[in-house]
Design a protein around this motif. Sequence first.
Motif, short mmCIF file in Angstrom:
data_model
loop_
_atom_site.label_atom_id
_atom_site.label_comp_id
_atom_site.label_asym_id
_atom_site.label_seq_id
_atom_site.Cartn_x
_atom_site.Cartn_y
_atom_site.Cartn_z
N TYR A 220 0.86 -1.20 0.00
CA TYR A 220 0.00 0.00 0.00
C TYR A 220 0.89 1.24 0.00
O TYR A 220 2.09 1.16 0.25
CB TYR A 220 -0.90 0.01 1.25
CG TYR A 220 -2.02 -1.00 1.17
CD1 TYR A 220 -3.26 -0.64 0.69
CD2 TYR A 220 -1.82 -2.33 1.54
CE1 TYR A 220 -4.28 -1.56 0.58
CE2 TYR A 220 -2.82 -3.27 1.44
CZ TYR A 220 -4.07 -2.87 0.96
OH TYR A 220 -5.07 -3.80 0.85
N LYS A 222 0.23 3.75 2.05
CA LYS A 222 0.28 4.26 3.43
C LYS A 222 0.28 3.08 4.39
O LYS A 222 -0.40 2.09 4.17
CB LYS A 222 -0.97 5.10 3.73
CG LYS A 222 -1.09 6.36 2.92
CD LYS A 222 -2.16 7.27 3.52
CE LYS A 222 -2.61 8.29 2.51
NZ LYS A 222 -3.82 7.88 1.78
N LYS A 223 1.04 3.24 5.47
CA LYS A 223 1.10 2.18 6.46
C LYS A 223 -0.28 1.95 7.08
O LYS A 223 -0.66 0.81 7.37
CB LYS A 223 2.10 2.53 7.56
CG LYS A 223 2.31 1.40 8.52
CD LYS A 223 3.51 1.57 9.41
CE LYS A 223 3.70 0.35 10.30
NZ LYS A 223 2.56 0.06 11.17
N ALA A 224 -1.03 3.03 7.26
CA ALA A 224 -2.36 2.91 7.86
C ALA A 224 -3.26 2.00 7.00
O ALA A 224 -4.01 1.18 7.53
CB ALA A 224 -3.00 4.27 8.01
N ASP A 225 -3.15 2.13 5.66
CA ASP A 225 -3.96 1.29 4.77
C ASP A 225 -3.53 -0.16 4.86
O ASP A 225 -4.35 -1.06 4.83
CB ASP A 225 -3.83 1.79 3.32
CG ASP A 225 -4.47 3.16 3.14
OD1 ASP A 225 -5.28 3.54 4.00
OD2 ASP A 225 -4.14 3.84 2.16
N ASP A 227 -2.11 -1.57 7.47
CA ASP A 227 -2.57 -2.06 8.77
C ASP A 227 -4.04 -2.41 8.73
O ASP A 227 -4.47 -3.41 9.29
CB ASP A 227 -2.30 -1.02 9.86
CG ASP A 227 -0.81 -0.91 10.16
OD1 ASP A 227 -0.07 -1.81 9.74
OD2 ASP A 227 -0.40 0.09 10.79
N GLU A 228 -4.81 -1.57 8.03
CA GLU A 228 -6.24 -1.82 7.94
C GLU A 228 -6.49 -3.13 7.18
O GLU A 228 -7.35 -3.93 7.56
CB GLU A 228 -6.91 -0.66 7.22
CG GLU A 228 -8.41 -0.62 7.42
CD GLU A 228 -9.02 0.58 6.71
OE1 GLU A 228 -10.06 0.39 6.07
OE2 GLU A 228 -8.43 1.68 6.78
N HIS A 229 -5.71 -3.32 6.10
CA HIS A 229 -5.85 -4.55 5.33
C HIS A 229 -5.50 -5.77 6.18
O HIS A 229 -6.20 -6.78 6.16
CB HIS A 229 -4.95 -4.50 4.10
CG HIS A 229 -4.93 -5.77 3.31
ND1 HIS A 229 -5.97 -6.14 2.48
CD2 HIS A 229 -4.01 -6.77 3.23
CE1 HIS A 229 -5.68 -7.32 1.93
NE2 HIS A 229 -4.51 -7.71 2.37
N LYS A 231 -5.64 -5.99 9.39
CA LYS A 231 -6.69 -6.15 10.39
C LYS A 231 -7.90 -6.84 9.76
O LYS A 231 -8.52 -7.71 10.36
CB LYS A 231 -7.08 -4.76 10.93
CG LYS A 231 -7.78 -4.82 12.28
CD LYS A 231 -8.01 -3.41 12.83
CE LYS A 231 -9.40 -3.35 13.44
NZ LYS A 231 -10.01 -2.02 13.34
N HIS A 232 -8.20 -6.43 8.52
CA HIS A 232 -9.32 -7.04 7.81
C HIS A 232 -9.08 -8.54 7.64
O HIS A 232 -10.00 -9.34 7.81
CB HIS A 232 -9.48 -6.36 6.44
CG HIS A 232 -10.50 -6.99 5.57
ND1 HIS A 232 -11.86 -6.93 5.83
CD2 HIS A 232 -10.38 -7.73 4.43
CE1 HIS A 232 -12.51 -7.59 4.90
NE2 HIS A 232 -11.65 -8.08 4.04
N GLU A 234 -7.45 -10.44 9.60
CA GLU A 234 -7.70 -11.06 10.91
C GLU A 234 -9.21 -11.19 11.14
O GLU A 234 -9.68 -12.19 11.64
CB GLU A 234 -7.08 -10.21 12.02
CG GLU A 234 -5.56 -10.29 12.07
CD GLU A 234 -5.07 -11.71 12.24
OE1 GLU A 234 -5.59 -12.41 13.13
OE2 GLU A 234 -4.17 -12.13 11.48
N GLU A 235 -9.94 -10.14 10.77
CA GLU A 235 -11.38 -10.12 11.04
C GLU A 235 -12.14 -11.17 10.23
O GLU A 235 -13.05 -11.80 10.76
CB GLU A 235 -11.95 -8.73 10.75
CG GLU A 235 -11.77 -7.80 11.94
CD GLU A 235 -12.04 -6.34 11.58
OE1 GLU A 235 -11.83 -5.50 12.45
OE2 GLU A 235 -12.45 -6.08 10.43
#
Length: 650
Positions: A220, A222-225, A227-229, A231-232, A234-235
């Motif tokens: 990505y 951005k690191k935030a994106d 991390d969100e991926h 996390k997704h 994991e979810e």
Amino acid sequence: MKITLKDGSVKEYSQAMSVIDIAADISEGLARMACAGEVDGKVVDLRTIIDSDCELSILTFNDEAGKAAYRHTCSHVLAEAVKRLYPEAKLAIGPSIDTGFYYDFDCQSFSREDLDNIEAEMKKVIKEGAEIKRFELPRAEAIQFMEDRNEPYKVELIKDLPEDAIISFYSQGEFTDLCAGPHLMNTKTIKAFKLISSSGAYWRGSEKNKMLTRIYGTAYTKKADLDEHLKHLEEIKLRDHNKLGRQMEIFTTVDVIGQGLPLIMPNGVIIMNELKRWIEDEESKRGYIRTQTPLMAKSDLYKISGHWDHYKEGMFVLGDEEKDKEVFALRPMTCPFQYYVYKASQKSYRDLPCRYGETSTLFRNEDSGEMHGLTRVRQFTISEGHLIVRPDQMVEEFKGCLALAKYCLETLGVESDVTYHLSKWDPEDREKYIGEPEVWEETQQHIREILTELNIQFTEEVGEAAFYGPKVDINAKNVYGKEDTMITIQWDALLAEQFDMYYIDENGEKKRPYIIHRTSLGCYERTLAWLIEKYAGLFPTWLCPEQVRVLPISEKYADYAQKVNEQIVAKGIRSSVDNRAEKIGFKICDARLKRVPYMLVVGEKEKEAGLVSVRSRYEGDEGQKSLDTFIQDICKEIQTKEIREIKVQE
RNA sequence: GCUUCAUUAGCUCAGUUGGUAGAGCGCUUCACUCGUAAUGAAGAGGUCAUCGGUUCAAGUCCGAUAUGAAGCUCCA
């Protein structure tokens, strides 16, 4: 020359310019974000020189093609890192994919620790920030180039390219790869990436070839994106039916029972039986008559159907042809059994269509690596059906099957999650199919027209047909994005001949009927898995294994709770009382964790007034109401198979 | 079928370089009789998947088998 940009503005240049230079001319920020270009609708490299009027878009990570270029570059960074750490590794291919990218290597396998080391090396590569350069070589030189580098897979790829193909390479520092591009300008543009996993994959996707080592990753801007991926990822594991289904005691597996043979637990049986009763009743309403045919048959039957010659490997055969007088096999499909029901009496054209339905258990000896939870098993039960129809009835009946499928999907609330496919034969592979090309083209055209008329979006898939005819497959994706067929409706103008099925027409002559093979809801195990993932275990109330739980505040109200429960159960609702010596907070917590949609709290106040305090996961259902009102409401909800919005939890 | 990884209490998982097992949840019992997301205490429960090997000694190292997972291939 004039360059028309996406926003309609026009740039004029007196000399040829590369895409990246034009991006830089527009703004420095755009040049930094540029991943690729699009010239007159065609994706091009940033280095592509533009020397004539055109429409140009600068693609960034926000465009699909830009994202692909970004991740593809990351796969080259991965390849460089692997070559540095494992110089003996041979490069195969490394494309971008929906969720990221992968690269295949011929080398040792990698542990998670190895992947972490490779990640660290990739960071070094990125930090070094080598410029990425593109160059072309004539075919012979390209082959020589990769032979010198001892890259046999690359040599093979080049040799497969057409004689006149432009053979392009991209290099970054000391690393060079055969690649059509496009790519970023510099490795340091990669901001956030992660290696996800490593596994085996056959060279060129054929099991006859060597198994290579594949590394999957994603990238990505951005690191935030990123991390969100992550996390997704994991979810979605939390709704994976294979985990959630076991946790909710819907099914389990036992090693001594065997692979692909899940045990459906009481909770799972409740859901499956609800589905079965519903489907069977619905089919009856739509003019289906039900059969119940044997789970196995002598080999003779499969010899007629063709399965014995073509699909014996996929069947469970009981007995030995050499030794035993009779050899049986568990059935992998229901077709011929229902054909013999049809053949048991002579049929008039007035008797058609014959719509046979059966809740049919099938057995298929899948390869050991294919089993997966409830979606790929060796024994499963489907809402099977065969319609024996006159040719003139075919189109209407086929539409009827589609309507039934659509009704099923809508009722379960999953109609927006499926894709329709017209599975066609492959004219290049005649051996796989029976019948004449004209028949295939004609039936495919019929289905195409039906789907178009019904306004159904669909794709056409070559080589996905059954051996006897084309079909409509309705597919859905699991939480990992893998697609499975949920419902299939197949057009068969050929098998009636094989089984000598006929009807007597109005002139007293024998005629061949057509057959539709279809499911209304497909395989119950697979549907159950789908529903678990779709609803994350929070099923519509009519399917919940436990619909109501009565929670007395203390043991003093056990009698009242018991009375309340009895009245609810008497209406056919699945309800129980939590009589444990626990606080009400604990009981509520537990009922929530068990995903019970309705909790009825009863204590002093309720007992005196003859009420129940409703607590539910649905909006606007809180508060005290009379038991009768509650029962009336929930009965209506169950009867109409209502799908209610789940309250958002903090 | 192929590649890789995993398997420890009913469940979820700890267990350092080899020295004969731990937690949380659940279960049982007792106390508490409670008003809307987890009361306290005690107890039971394991041939560490199975079989074989290395070792004075194996949950730990090696091999085979079974099952599970991810991916590849396949899915009439």
